[in-house]
Enzyme design. Structure first.
Site, PDB file in Angstrom:
ATOM      1  N   SER A 195      73.566 -92.126 -28.898  1.00  0.00           N
ATOM      2  CA  SER A 195      74.012 -90.998 -29.709  1.00  0.00           C
ATOM      3  C   SER A 195      75.332 -91.343 -30.411  1.00  0.00           C
ATOM      4  CB  SER A 195      74.141 -89.751 -28.829  1.00  0.00           C
ATOM      5  OG  SER A 195      74.233 -88.593 -29.618  1.00  0.00           O
ATOM      6  N   LYS A 244      65.308 -85.994 -28.397  1.00  0.00           N
ATOM      7  CA  LYS A 244      66.673 -85.664 -27.975  1.00  0.00           C
ATOM      8  C   LYS A 244      66.578 -84.723 -26.782  1.00  0.00           C
ATOM      9  CE  LYS A 244      70.970 -86.523 -29.205  1.00  0.00           C
ATOM     10  NZ  LYS A 244      71.499 -87.868 -29.348  1.00  0.00           N
TER      11      LYS A 244
END
Length: 605
Positions: A396, A182
């Protein structure tokens, strides 16, 4: 009242001008003169609020970044392929700025359909950017200026990193992350890109670049190495031509003609006829043709008048966010309240049997993504079906909402995945202390401390935030597990915030099918047992009164800005009409700022 009456008269006259001229018997060429950026969805724009009308009414010569709807472009090209008045197409893409690769691939597919209809395509340009040349490669013949160039250079991903900068300012970044890939938080915690992030992003960029080269080489019928040779070989070839870039492009068969040696205008006049208006070839801009084809044909990409709408289309474009903003229709924000409202409208319509959710989003807040997912869950409980069509990006939160669907379709160059959760809180207590400012007080519990920006995050709150991020990550994994029919451990191996290009996402089971929006329509038909599809595009409609309010609130102010000059301390201050840049940032807080110095860029309040 006199001014308002004058505006109405001008409006009627311009409306007359807009409508006249469309009865000509022969359009000749469709001029694909795309200007600006290409988006999946452009907020609804009436004649009153259009850039074209504003420029005519307010005599504006400013260059405005135009936002183009991908699906309107597709519709116009397909209509032109069937239109007997259209004999061919000319691409003039000098002012096309940006579009994602899946959108270019979709347009390219329609250009191939256009050529299959027996209609030629020509491309003319002084220079070609990498994006512009991609579409131009679909043309039968490409013309370039004698001193022109094609800027094919590759694909990169660079960003700024602030760790040392924040430390020098004594700003503390409290980072909570679930998923080592991430990378959105890395600028706050590092001075460079991590090895994991480089590996992940390079894998995707390499495949995007490979797809670009493969498409161009096939369109031009040349080898991939001729499109972009090995760098030393390229330099050697350019040197052998004594720096003549145009000759190098001709040798590589990237272009067909040099404009100064072969005048395309003569060829086009021979092919499309001579226009009596300007002694050039007969042509109609895609922007004019879009309006005309809409008048002549109420169909829009599957919208049929002989059948009630049975497939709804809803867009999730931009950052997923919430709030009750007045302007729900924003090309950079996917407003969860608005999207949920549209899903419920489709759910309550007895004729709607399927929903195509078109996603082009990097994600957003967990809470707003969950609102949309819950609305889709309710929609499916009514024995209705959801097909997700991914655009350039669905990562996401964009993938979070995809988990509540019956089928997920993505282009092979779509960027998806990024299954992970993060949070960043910046605090300034050390920065303030350094300049002699401190925040102090009392509280009844450790969680009722003063503003955390000034007091910092205590260990208890930090632990709660970490637990919350981990909890949301586990919830994300669970949704993916149920949606993709995989066990949690298998999902963990493809999650961790890692991004995937569409072709790889298909291999690891994150999507069901590689394809474009046409394939999404077919999937919706099949899954809902629909024989005659009729699409209901869930756009937000605006009333005439709303358009008038928007027109006068935004443009009357700009009219005065462009004409009033203020003087202060013998310095002439001219009020700025627009702050032009590629990202559409305008002066929107004019009430808080009465003057801007164009020379020193200082605002006066």
């Amino acid at each position: 009242m006199n001014f308002l009456f004058l505006i109405i008269l001008i409006f009627i006259f311009l409306l007359y001008l807009e409508n006249k001229g469309f009865n000509k018997s022969d359009f000749g060429a469709l001029l694909l003169d795309l200007n600006g950026i290409i988006l999946d969805h452009v907020p609804s724009e009436s004649f009153l609020t259009s850039n074209n009308f504003n420029q005519k009414l307010f005599f504006s010569q400013d260059e405005i970044i135009r936002k183009n709807s991908l699906f309107e472009i597709i519709h116009s090209i397909r209509e032109a392929a069937k239109d007997r008045k259209i004999k061919g197409m000319v691409l003039k893409l000098d002012h096309l700025i940006d579009a994602d690769q899946p959108s270019l691939r979709y347009i390219g597919k329609c250009l191939k359909e256009f050529k299959k209809a027996g209609k030629p395509i020509f491309s003319v340009g002084e220079n070609y950017s990498q994006l512009q040349y991609y579409l131009s490669s679909f043309a039968d013949k490409i013309y370039i200026s004698n001193y022109g160039k094609i800027d094919i250079h590759g694909i990169s991903n660079y960003r700024m990193y602030y760790k040392d900068f924040l430390e020098k300012l004594k700003i503390k970044s409290h980072i909570f992350r679930a998923g080592k890939y991430k990378s959105a938080v890395e600028p706050f915690m590092r001075n460079n890109m991590s090895h994991e992030s480089k590996e992940n992003h390079f894998s995707c960029l390499r495949k995007l670049w490979k797809d670009y080269l493969k498409t161009v080489s096939e369109n031009r019928n040349i080898e991939i190495n001729d499109v972009f040779p090995e760098i030393n070989s390229m330099i050697k070839k350019i040197k052998s031509n004594r720096g003549n870039i145009t000759k190098y492009l001709m040798d590589q068969k990237l272009v067909d003609y040099v404009i100064e040696k072969t005048n395309p205008e003569e060829k086009f006049i021979e092919k499309f006829g001579l226009s009596r208006d300007d002694n050039q070839y007969n042509r109609i801009s895609i922007y004019e043709y879009k309006n005309d084809s809409t008048r002549r044909n109420d169909k829009f990409l599957g919208k049929r008048n002989d059948f009630p709408s049975n497939i709804a289309v809803i867009f999730v474009q931009g950052m997923i966010s919430g709030g009750n903003e007045e302007n729900y229709e924003n090309s950079s924000i996917a407003n969860s309240e608005n999207i949920v409202k549209k899903i419920r409208q489709a759910e309550s319509d007895p004729n709607i049997r399927s929903l195509i959710l078109r996603i082009n989003s990097p994600g957003g807040t967990v809470s707003d993504s969950e609102k949309i997912r819950n609305a889709l869950k309710s929609f499916r409980k009514n024995k209705k079906f959801v097909v997700v069509s991914m655009g350039g990006m669905a990562t996401s939160g964009g993938y979070w909402i995809s988990t509540e669907s019956d089928r997920v379709i993505a282009d092979q160059t779509t960027i998806t995945g990024s299954i992970g959760v993060f949070g960043v809180v910046n605090t300034f207590e050390s920065s303030l202390e350094d300049i002699g400012i401190r925040c102090d007080g009392i509280s009844t519990t450790p969680l009722s401390q003063g503003p955390i920006e000034y007091t910092g995050i205590n260990p208890y709150l930090s632990e709660i935030l970490k637990i919350s991020v981990d909890h949301n990550y586990e919830k994300f994994l669970k949704y993916v597990s149920l949606s993709r029919k995989k066990n949690i451990q298998d999902v963990r191996t493809i999650a961790n915030g890692r991004i995937w290009i569409g072709s790889e996402a298909f291999k690891v089971g994150l999507i069901d099918q590689l394809g474009d929006f046409d394939d999404a329509i077919e999937a919706a038909m099949k899954i809902s047992n629909i024989e005659h599809p009729s699409l209901e595009w869930m756009f937000s409609d605006t009333s005439l009164m709303e358009n008038l309010i928007d027109l006068f609130s935004s443009n009357i102010k700009n009219l005065f800005i462009s004409t009033i000059i203020l003087s202060q301390k013998k310095e002439t201050l001219e009020l700025m009409r627009y702050g032009y840049n590629p990202y559409d940032k305008y002066i929107t807080n004019f009430n808080d700022c009465y003057a801007i110095c164009l020379h020193c860029n200082i605002s006066y309040k």
